[in-house]
Design a protein around this motif. Structure first.
Motif, mmCIF file in Angstrom:
data_model
loop_
_atom_site.group_PDB
_atom_site.id
_atom_site.type_symbol
_atom_site.label_atom_id
_atom_site.label_comp_id
_atom_site.label_asym_id
_atom_site.label_seq_id
_atom_site.Cartn_x
_atom_site.Cartn_y
_atom_site.Cartn_z
ATOM 1 N N MET A 118 0.856 -1.185 0.000
ATOM 2 C CA MET A 118 0.000 0.000 0.000
ATOM 3 C C MET A 118 0.894 1.236 0.000
ATOM 4 O O MET A 118 1.661 1.442 0.917
ATOM 5 C CB MET A 118 -0.909 -0.023 1.232
ATOM 6 C CG MET A 118 -1.920 1.079 1.253
ATOM 7 S SD MET A 118 -2.967 0.991 2.719
ATOM 8 C CE MET A 118 -3.726 -0.605 2.486
ATOM 9 N N HIS A 119 0.810 2.034 -1.050
ATOM 10 C CA HIS A 119 1.692 3.182 -1.195
ATOM 11 C C HIS A 119 0.979 4.420 -0.692
ATOM 12 O O HIS A 119 -0.004 4.887 -1.274
ATOM 13 C CB HIS A 119 2.108 3.353 -2.659
ATOM 14 C CG HIS A 119 3.322 4.197 -2.816
ATOM 15 N ND1 HIS A 119 3.299 5.567 -2.728
ATOM 16 C CD2 HIS A 119 4.614 3.861 -3.027
ATOM 17 C CE1 HIS A 119 4.519 6.060 -2.898
ATOM 18 N NE2 HIS A 119 5.334 5.018 -3.091
ATOM 19 N N ALA A 120 1.452 4.963 0.417
ATOM 20 C CA ALA A 120 0.774 6.074 1.074
ATOM 21 C C ALA A 120 0.625 7.282 0.167
ATOM 22 O O ALA A 120 -0.342 8.035 0.290
ATOM 23 C CB ALA A 120 1.515 6.446 2.357
ATOM 24 N N ALA A 121 1.573 7.479 -0.744
ATOM 25 C CA ALA A 121 1.534 8.660 -1.595
ATOM 26 C C ALA A 121 0.304 8.666 -2.507
ATOM 27 O O ALA A 121 -0.086 9.703 -3.036
ATOM 28 C CB ALA A 121 2.799 8.734 -2.444
ATOM 29 N N LEU A 122 -0.321 7.488 -2.704
ATOM 30 C CA LEU A 122 -1.490 7.402 -3.570
ATOM 31 C C LEU A 122 -2.740 7.958 -2.894
ATOM 32 O O LEU A 122 -3.746 8.202 -3.545
ATOM 33 C CB LEU A 122 -1.755 5.940 -3.956
ATOM 34 C CG LEU A 122 -0.668 5.240 -4.779
ATOM 35 C CD1 LEU A 122 -1.035 3.787 -4.981
ATOM 36 C CD2 LEU A 122 -0.490 5.942 -6.120
ATOM 37 N N PHE A 123 -2.689 8.145 -1.596
ATOM 38 C CA PHE A 123 -3.871 8.521 -0.844
ATOM 39 C C PHE A 123 -3.732 9.942 -0.302
ATOM 40 O O PHE A 123 -2.625 10.405 -0.002
ATOM 41 C CB PHE A 123 -4.104 7.530 0.294
ATOM 42 C CG PHE A 123 -4.243 6.114 -0.193
ATOM 43 C CD1 PHE A 123 -5.409 5.702 -0.830
ATOM 44 C CD2 PHE A 123 -3.204 5.211 -0.056
ATOM 45 C CE1 PHE A 123 -5.537 4.400 -1.307
ATOM 46 C CE2 PHE A 123 -3.320 3.915 -0.528
ATOM 47 C CZ PHE A 123 -4.490 3.507 -1.151
ATOM 48 N N PRO A 124 -4.868 10.649 -0.161
ATOM 49 C CA PRO A 124 -4.799 12.055 0.277
ATOM 50 C C PRO A 124 -4.366 12.157 1.732
ATOM 51 O O PRO A 124 -4.517 11.235 2.532
ATOM 52 C CB PRO A 124 -6.240 12.536 0.099
ATOM 53 C CG PRO A 124 -7.075 11.300 0.203
ATOM 54 C CD PRO A 124 -6.252 10.210 -0.411
ATOM 55 N N ASP A 125 -3.825 13.329 2.064
ATOM 56 C CA ASP A 125 -3.479 13.603 3.456
ATOM 57 C C ASP A 125 -4.749 13.607 4.297
ATOM 58 O O ASP A 125 -5.810 14.059 3.859
ATOM 59 C CB ASP A 125 -2.791 14.967 3.582
ATOM 60 C CG ASP A 125 -1.359 14.936 3.070
ATOM 61 O OD1 ASP A 125 -0.783 13.837 3.018
ATOM 62 O OD2 ASP A 125 -0.844 16.015 2.719
ATOM 63 N N LEU A 126 -4.612 13.129 5.528
ATOM 64 C CA LEU A 126 -5.711 13.218 6.492
ATOM 65 C C LEU A 126 -5.449 14.442 7.357
ATOM 66 O O LEU A 126 -4.431 14.518 8.050
ATOM 67 C CB LEU A 126 -5.762 11.952 7.355
ATOM 68 C CG LEU A 126 -6.772 11.966 8.516
ATOM 69 C CD1 LEU A 126 -8.194 12.177 8.009
ATOM 70 C CD2 LEU A 126 -6.669 10.678 9.329
ATOM 71 N N ILE A 127 -6.363 15.406 7.287
ATOM 72 C CA ILE A 127 -6.217 16.646 8.050
ATOM 73 C C ILE A 127 -7.475 16.837 8.884
ATOM 74 O O ILE A 127 -8.588 16.854 8.347
ATOM 75 C CB ILE A 127 -5.999 17.859 7.122
ATOM 76 C CG1 ILE A 127 -4.802 17.608 6.189
ATOM 77 C CG2 ILE A 127 -5.775 19.121 7.942
ATOM 78 C CD1 ILE A 127 -4.630 18.685 5.121
ATOM 79 N N VAL A 128 -7.302 16.933 10.194
ATOM 80 C CA VAL A 128 -8.430 17.066 11.120
ATOM 81 C C VAL A 128 -8.276 18.381 11.874
ATOM 82 O O VAL A 128 -7.341 18.564 12.650
ATOM 83 C CB VAL A 128 -8.463 15.883 12.112
ATOM 84 C CG1 VAL A 128 -9.650 16.021 13.059
ATOM 85 C CG2 VAL A 128 -8.517 14.553 11.363
ATOM 86 N N ASN A 129 -9.184 19.319 11.594
ATOM 87 C CA ASN A 129 -9.143 20.635 12.237
ATOM 88 C C ASN A 129 -7.749 21.263 12.141
ATOM 89 O O ASN A 129 -7.215 21.802 13.114
ATOM 90 C CB ASN A 129 -9.570 20.533 13.705
ATOM 91 C CG ASN A 129 -11.049 20.201 13.851
ATOM 92 O OD1 ASN A 129 -11.860 20.624 13.031
ATOM 93 N ND2 ASN A 129 -11.387 19.435 14.874
ATOM 94 N N GLY A 130 -7.161 21.175 10.948
ATOM 95 C CA GLY A 130 -5.863 21.786 10.711
ATOM 96 C C GLY A 130 -4.679 20.929 11.123
ATOM 97 O O GLY A 130 -3.533 21.293 10.835
ATOM 98 N N GLU A 131 -4.903 19.814 11.786
ATOM 99 C CA GLU A 131 -3.812 18.924 12.218
ATOM 100 C C GLU A 131 -3.603 17.834 11.165
ATOM 101 O O GLU A 131 -4.498 17.025 10.918
ATOM 102 C CB GLU A 131 -4.151 18.288 13.570
ATOM 103 C CG GLU A 131 -3.080 17.322 14.074
ATOM 104 C CD GLU A 131 -3.476 16.640 15.381
ATOM 105 O OE1 GLU A 131 -2.885 15.594 15.696
ATOM 106 O OE2 GLU A 131 -4.387 17.148 16.087
ATOM 107 N N THR A 132 -2.437 17.828 10.543
ATOM 108 C CA THR A 132 -2.135 16.816 9.537
ATOM 109 C C THR A 132 -1.653 15.535 10.227
ATOM 110 O O THR A 132 -0.697 15.551 11.007
ATOM 111 C CB THR A 132 -1.052 17.314 8.561
ATOM 112 O OG1 THR A 132 -1.520 18.504 7.909
ATOM 113 C CG2 THR A 132 -0.742 16.259 7.505
#
Length: 265
Positions: A1-15
């Protein structure tokens, strides 16, 4: 599973680091060749955890790790989340009327344990020994066919061919209840009707079994007073789970999240 293929998870400004989502993804199933499904499940789980930790810190809660096993303690994050839920999630205890109504909805759900009177023919083998397992399976298939073709011959077949000491009694094991046998044998008994001979030999750690269900005694329906506490506990747990889910849904509705979808389903 290549992480770069998936979008960043950002929660209330926290990546959230991709590595955290990738680690969580190992706990989620997905069809072969579709790693994106496991990633999305993991992203949702990590987003919820992140939301809960943010709320715990907003409330200035402090972690007090509890012992969850001999010498094993919660992590600080686990303790914070538990503390938050204990503080924020409140439920009412079910009333006596609620408990009785839940029981009365289907009293047959609450029974004493069943009893099974069982006979079997064992073709013993170590399942890890492939050669022995194949030979035992062939014997068991032959004996199964002979028993099904002539059910009255079961006791004689057991006496002549079983590798279990019960052969002296025509294969009879007597009365068995839940927990008296290995789990896979018990699971087979739960599926069988009185008088039935198993259609296929059953493999357990002891070898292959041809099983006959001689008699079944379903446990009696238990009176309300015998199960009142069990019903009450189950209702409290279900109510707490619903309240916790509603609390998370409220946090998610007020949050700014990308890379996960926490909309209520």
């Amino acid at each position: 599973m290549h992480a770069a293929l998936f979008p960043d998870l950002i929660v209330n400004g926290e990546t959230v680091p991709h590595a955290l989502v990738a680690a969580e993804a190992q706990n989620h199933s997905a069809p072969k060749g579709k790693p994106g499904i496991a990633w999305r499940k993991a992203a949702n789980a990590v987003a919820i955890r992140t939301l809960l930790l943010q709320e715990a810190r907003r409330r200035d809660l402090s972690a007090d790790p509890a012992e969850v096993g001999p010498g094993r303690f919660e992590t600080e994050e686990e303790a914070l989340i538990r503390g938050l839920l204990e503080t924020a999630v409140e439920t009412l205890r079910p009333t006596a009327e609620d408990i009785r109504a839940e029981w009365a909805r289907d009293p047959s759900r609450f029974r004493a344990p069943p009893l099974w009177e069982v006979s079997h023919i064992l073709c013993a083998c170590d399942p890890r020994d492939e050669k022995a397992r194949i030979a035992a399976q062939a014997r068991a298939l032959d004996l199964s066919k002979r028993a099904l073709d002539n059910p009255r011959s079961f006791a004689r077949l057991a006496s002549d061919h079983s590798d279990c000491g019960s052969k002296a009694n025509g294969g009879a094991l007597g009365q068995l209840g839940p927990g008296d046998t290995v789990p896979e044998f018990e699971a087979a008994l739960r599926r069988m009707a009185e008088g039935e001979i198993s259609a296929e030999p059953l493999l357990t750690r002891h070898g292959y079994h041809v099983i006959r269900m001689d008699a079944v005694a379903q446990g009696a329906v238990l009176p309300f007073e015998a199960v009142r506490l069990k019903v009450s506990d189950a209702m409290e747990k279900a109510a707490w789970a619903r309240a916790a889910r509603a609390f998370v849904d409220r946090l998610a509705a007020d949050a700014d999240i990308t890379g996960a979808d926490l909309r209520p389903v």
